[in-house]
Enzyme design. Structure first.
Site, PDB file in Angstrom:
ATOM      1  N   LYS A   1       0.829  -1.217   0.000  1.00 41.98           N
ATOM      2  CA  LYS A   1       0.000   0.000   0.000  1.00 41.98           C
ATOM      3  C   LYS A   1       0.856   1.258   0.000  1.00 41.98           C
ATOM      4  CE  LYS A   1      -2.365  -0.607   3.807  1.00 41.98           C
ATOM      5  NZ  LYS A   1      -1.849  -1.893   4.307  1.00 41.98           N
TER       6      LYS A   1
ATOM      7  N   ARG B   1     -10.727   0.340   7.342  1.00 41.89           N
ATOM      8  CA  ARG B   1     -10.300  -1.053   7.502  1.00 41.89           C
ATOM      9  C   ARG B   1     -11.404  -1.923   8.085  1.00 41.89           C
ATOM     10  NH1 ARG B   1      -4.216   0.170   7.889  1.00 41.89           N
ATOM     11  NH2 ARG B   1      -3.223  -1.834   8.117  1.00 41.89           N
TER      12      ARG B   1
ATOM     13  N   ARG C   1      11.797  -6.810   6.231  1.00 43.04           N
ATOM     14  CA  ARG C   1      11.696  -5.335   6.250  1.00 43.04           C
ATOM     15  C   ARG C   1      12.260  -4.799   7.573  1.00 43.04           C
ATOM     16  NH1 ARG C   1       5.995  -2.295   5.158  1.00 43.04           N
ATOM     17  NH2 ARG C   1       5.345  -3.052   7.202  1.00 43.04           N
TER      18      ARG C   1
ATOM     19  N   ARG D   1       9.855  -3.315  12.895  1.00 39.10           N
ATOM     20  CA  ARG D   1       8.599  -2.884  13.500  1.00 39.10           C
ATOM     21  C   ARG D   1       8.066  -4.037  14.336  1.00 39.10           C
ATOM     22  NH1 ARG D   1       4.808  -0.402   8.801  1.00 39.10           N
ATOM     23  NH2 ARG D   1       3.262  -1.531  10.006  1.00 39.10           N
TER      24      ARG D   1
ATOM     25  N   ARG E   1      -1.988 -10.273  11.804  1.00 40.55           N
ATOM     26  CA  ARG E   1      -2.440  -9.132  10.995  1.00 40.55           C
ATOM     27  C   ARG E   1      -3.121  -9.621   9.716  1.00 40.55           C
ATOM     28  NH1 ARG E   1       2.686  -5.645  10.085  1.00 40.55           N
ATOM     29  NH2 ARG E   1       1.261  -4.061   9.275  1.00 40.55           N
TER      30      ARG E   1
HETATM   31  P1  AMP Z   1      -0.267   0.033   8.363  1.00 38.17           P
HETATM   32  O1  AMP Z   1       1.036   0.752   8.368  1.00 38.17           O
HETATM   33  O2  AMP Z   1      -1.289   0.696   7.473  1.00 38.17           O
HETATM   34  O3  AMP Z   1      -0.123  -1.441   8.070  1.00 38.17           O
HETATM   35  O4  AMP Z   1      -0.858   0.140   9.852  1.00 38.17           O
HETATM   36  C1  AMP Z   1      -0.131  -0.356  10.961  1.00 38.17           C
HETATM   37  C2  AMP Z   1      -1.071  -0.655  12.129  1.00 38.17           C
HETATM   38  O5  AMP Z   1      -1.768   0.554  12.512  1.00 38.17           O
HETATM   39  C3  AMP Z   1      -2.185  -1.644  11.826  1.00 38.17           C
HETATM   40  O6  AMP Z   1      -1.754  -2.987  11.957  1.00 38.17           O
HETATM   41  C4  AMP Z   1      -3.226  -1.257  12.860  1.00 38.17           C
HETATM   42  O7  AMP Z   1      -2.891  -1.739  14.152  1.00 38.17           O
HETATM   43  C5  AMP Z   1      -3.103   0.260  12.901  1.00 38.17           C
HETATM   44  N1  AMP Z   1      -4.020   0.900  11.931  1.00 38.17           N
HETATM   45  C6  AMP Z   1      -3.681   1.641  10.832  1.00 38.17           C
HETATM   46  N2  AMP Z   1      -4.782   2.069  10.182  1.00 38.17           N
HETATM   47  C7  AMP Z   1      -5.838   1.598  10.884  1.00 38.17           C
HETATM   48  C8  AMP Z   1      -7.252   1.685  10.713  1.00 38.17           C
HETATM   49  N3  AMP Z   1      -7.810   2.327   9.692  1.00 38.17           N
HETATM   50  N4  AMP Z   1      -8.036   1.061  11.646  1.00 38.17           N
HETATM   51  C9  AMP Z   1      -7.520   0.400  12.687  1.00 38.17           C
HETATM   52  N5  AMP Z   1      -6.200   0.257  12.897  1.00 38.17           N
HETATM   53  C10 AMP Z   1      -5.351   0.853  12.009  1.00 38.17           C
END
Ligand code: AMP
Length: 211
Positions: free
Chosen positions: A8, A83, A117, A150, A161
């Protein structure tokens, strides 16, 4: 939208080079809060380290704040939001969604990619031991500081996840197809962002009114 580690962020960066959007990544915003140890960051981190989604109310409040500060003529590229169905419902009361781009990447590709990563946390620079390794093992190229993984990229968390993505987020594709007639929905399959992106670009040129 797309599973964690499905590219993404990479596809978003490519879109930003070709189109005029304000990029909103809820993951980046939450990580900044965690790094700055804000109240929101402390709450969010307790979910993020477990590979769980942060509660809808927290991210929806964040989006409302973004909407309040949004300039009228500005288009947003939402990266990692919504999400859940609840987030999508709330979002529909805030912004119209023109296009939904979903990245469909095989889970094994994601597992391999995320385990490789590593990041320089203070700057957010990302390295991959597959295709973008640091010049010196485990050191940031610019500062020489140590790299870290991370917490949510550790193997045991990745599978959680992915399960959460399948259960909570993937149903959004059908939700938008059935409930949001003005949203164009397109799913892109593949394993490499460089190969997927030209198709995404063509799709956006066709469906999004660029300024
Ligand atoms: P990402 O970098 O987009 O993969 O987001 C990392 C983490 O942030 C996710 O695994 C969630 O714990 C949290 N997160 C990011 N966006 C959302 C969202 N829209 N709703 C809920 N949790 C989120």
């Amino acid at each position: 939208m797309g599973a964690p580690g499905g590219g993404k962020g990479t596809i978003s960066k490519k879109i930003l080079k070709d189109f005029k959007f304000n990029h909103i990544s809820t993951g980046d915003i939450l990580r900044k809060h965690v790094q700055d140890k804000t109240e929101l960051g402390l709450i969010a981190n307790s979910y993020m380290v477990k590979g769980a989604l942060v509660p809808d109310t927290v991210v929806i409040d964040m989006l409302r704040l973004i909407h309040k500060n949004k300039k009228n003529d500005e288009s947003l590229l939402l990266d990692g939001f919504p999400r859940t169905i609840e987030q999508a419902k709330q979002l529909s009361t805030i912004f119209p969604i023109d296009c939904l781009i979903s990245l469909d990447i095989p889970h094994q590709t994601i597992i391999d990619r995320l385990s490789n990563r590593w990041i320089h946390a203070p700057s957010g620079r990302i390295y991959s031991y597959d295709y973008n390794p640091p010049k010196i093992h485990n050191k940031d190229d610019i500062t020489g500081e140590p790299l870290s993984q991370r917490d949510d990229d550790k193997p045991e968390t990745i599978s959680k996840r992915l399960v959460s993505y399948e259960q909570m987020t993937k149903p959004l594709i059908e939700y938008y197809r059935n409930h949001s007639k003005n949203t164009h929905v397109e799913v892109f399959q593949g394993t490499e962002s460089d190969v997927i992106y030209p198709n995404v670009k063509n799709y956006l040129l066709k469906h999004f009114k660029t300024k």
